[in-house]
Scaffold this motif. Structure first.
Motif, PDB file in Angstrom:
ATOM      1  N   SER A   1      33.749   5.377  34.452  1.00 44.17           N
ATOM      2  CA  SER A   1      32.354   5.115  34.110  1.00 44.17           C
ATOM      3  C   SER A   1      31.465   5.361  35.326  1.00 44.17           C
ATOM      4  O   SER A   1      31.755   4.882  36.417  1.00 44.17           O
ATOM      5  CB  SER A   1      32.204   3.672  33.644  1.00 44.17           C
ATOM      6  OG  SER A   1      30.863   3.380  33.350  1.00 44.17           O
TER       7      SER A   1
ATOM      8  N   GLU B   1      34.722   8.271  23.649  1.00 46.29           N
ATOM      9  CA  GLU B   1      34.162   6.937  23.798  1.00 46.29           C
ATOM     10  C   GLU B   1      32.778   6.858  23.166  1.00 46.29           C
ATOM     11  O   GLU B   1      32.082   7.856  23.046  1.00 46.29           O
ATOM     12  CB  GLU B   1      34.053   6.545  25.279  1.00 46.29           C
ATOM     13  CG  GLU B   1      35.364   6.491  26.002  1.00 46.29           C
ATOM     14  CD  GLU B   1      35.880   7.860  26.404  1.00 46.29           C
ATOM     15  OE1 GLU B   1      35.108   8.846  26.327  1.00 46.29           O
ATOM     16  OE2 GLU B   1      37.049   7.963  26.760  1.00 46.29           O
ATOM     17  N   TYR B   2      32.344   5.637  22.827  1.00 51.47           N
ATOM     18  CA  TYR B   2      31.001   5.429  22.308  1.00 51.47           C
ATOM     19  C   TYR B   2      29.993   5.743  23.406  1.00 51.47           C
ATOM     20  O   TYR B   2      30.159   5.324  24.556  1.00 51.47           O
ATOM     21  CB  TYR B   2      30.840   3.980  21.831  1.00 51.47           C
ATOM     22  CG  TYR B   2      29.434   3.673  21.402  1.00 51.47           C
ATOM     23  CD1 TYR B   2      28.934   4.173  20.208  1.00 51.47           C
ATOM     24  CD2 TYR B   2      28.600   2.914  22.205  1.00 51.47           C
ATOM     25  CE1 TYR B   2      27.636   3.907  19.806  1.00 51.47           C
ATOM     26  CE2 TYR B   2      27.297   2.642  21.817  1.00 51.47           C
ATOM     27  CZ  TYR B   2      26.824   3.133  20.629  1.00 51.47           C
ATOM     28  OH  TYR B   2      25.542   2.880  20.245  1.00 51.47           O
ATOM     29  N   ASP B   3      28.962   6.474  23.074  1.00 52.45           N
ATOM     30  CA  ASP B   3      27.927   6.859  24.041  1.00 52.45           C
ATOM     31  C   ASP B   3      26.619   6.165  23.658  1.00 52.45           C
ATOM     32  O   ASP B   3      26.076   6.402  22.580  1.00 52.45           O
ATOM     33  CB  ASP B   3      27.742   8.376  24.023  1.00 52.45           C
ATOM     34  CG  ASP B   3      26.861   8.880  25.145  1.00 52.45           C
ATOM     35  OD1 ASP B   3      26.164   8.068  25.786  1.00 52.45           O
ATOM     36  OD2 ASP B   3      26.856  10.091  25.372  1.00 52.45           O
ATOM     37  N   THR B   4      26.116   5.316  24.553  1.00 48.48           N
ATOM     38  CA  THR B   4      24.884   4.589  24.260  1.00 48.48           C
ATOM     39  C   THR B   4      23.651   5.482  24.306  1.00 48.48           C
ATOM     40  O   THR B   4      22.601   5.110  23.796  1.00 48.48           O
ATOM     41  CB  THR B   4      24.689   3.420  25.240  1.00 48.48           C
ATOM     42  OG1 THR B   4      24.636   3.938  26.568  1.00 48.48           O
ATOM     43  CG2 THR B   4      25.826   2.423  25.127  1.00 48.48           C
ATOM     44  N   ASP B   5      23.747   6.659  24.951  1.00 46.79           N
ATOM     45  CA  ASP B   5      22.613   7.580  25.046  1.00 46.79           C
ATOM     46  C   ASP B   5      23.093   9.019  24.862  1.00 46.79           C
ATOM     47  O   ASP B   5      23.227   9.761  25.836  1.00 46.79           O
ATOM     48  CB  ASP B   5      21.891   7.424  26.383  1.00 46.79           C
ATOM     49  CG  ASP B   5      20.640   8.281  26.472  1.00 46.79           C
ATOM     50  OD1 ASP B   5      20.207   8.840  25.445  1.00 46.79           O
ATOM     51  OD2 ASP B   5      20.096   8.406  27.580  1.00 46.79           O
ATOM     52  N   PRO B   6      23.338   9.441  23.639  1.00 46.11           N
ATOM     53  CA  PRO B   6      23.830  10.799  23.418  1.00 46.11           C
ATOM     54  C   PRO B   6      22.776  11.880  23.664  1.00 46.11           C
ATOM     55  O   PRO B   6      23.093  13.060  23.679  1.00 46.11           O
ATOM     56  CB  PRO B   6      24.275  10.784  21.951  1.00 46.11           C
ATOM     57  CG  PRO B   6      23.466   9.704  21.326  1.00 46.11           C
ATOM     58  CD  PRO B   6      23.255   8.674  22.407  1.00 46.11           C
TER      59      PRO B   6
ATOM     60  N   ASN C   1      23.426  14.490  26.683  1.00 46.30           N
ATOM     61  CA  ASN C   1      24.692  15.227  26.681  1.00 46.30           C
ATOM     62  C   ASN C   1      24.537  16.734  26.546  1.00 46.30           C
ATOM     63  O   ASN C   1      25.511  17.458  26.428  1.00 46.30           O
ATOM     64  CB  ASN C   1      25.585  14.719  25.553  1.00 46.30           C
ATOM     65  CG  ASN C   1      26.015  13.290  25.762  1.00 46.30           C
ATOM     66  OD1 ASN C   1      25.915  12.753  26.847  1.00 46.30           O
ATOM     67  ND2 ASN C   1      26.489  12.669  24.709  1.00 46.30           N
TER      68      ASN C   1
END
Length: 55
Positions: free
Chosen positions: A10, A38-43, A46
């Motif tokens: 991370s 993994e879960y992405d809080t701010d895609p 990307n």
């Protein structure tokens, strides 16, 4: 092109250098996208794009 960077902690970063040789003149747009399982809080961060004019 696909590049597997393995596991990154991370907050870690990795650098990939890509060299392109255009075959003519004009405008070229290069795009890069990252994905992960993994879960992405701010895609929204990307995907990146860079436009270059070749003379």
């Amino acid at each position: 092109m696909e590049c597997d960077l393995g596991l990154l902690a991370s907050g870690a970063s990795a650098t990939v250098m890509v060299v392109l040789r255009p075959q003519g003149t004009g405008t070229i747009t290069s795009r890069a996208q990252v994905t992960g399982s993994e879960y992405d809080t701010d895609p929204t961060d990307n995907l990146a794009a860079e436009t270059t004019t070749v003379k």
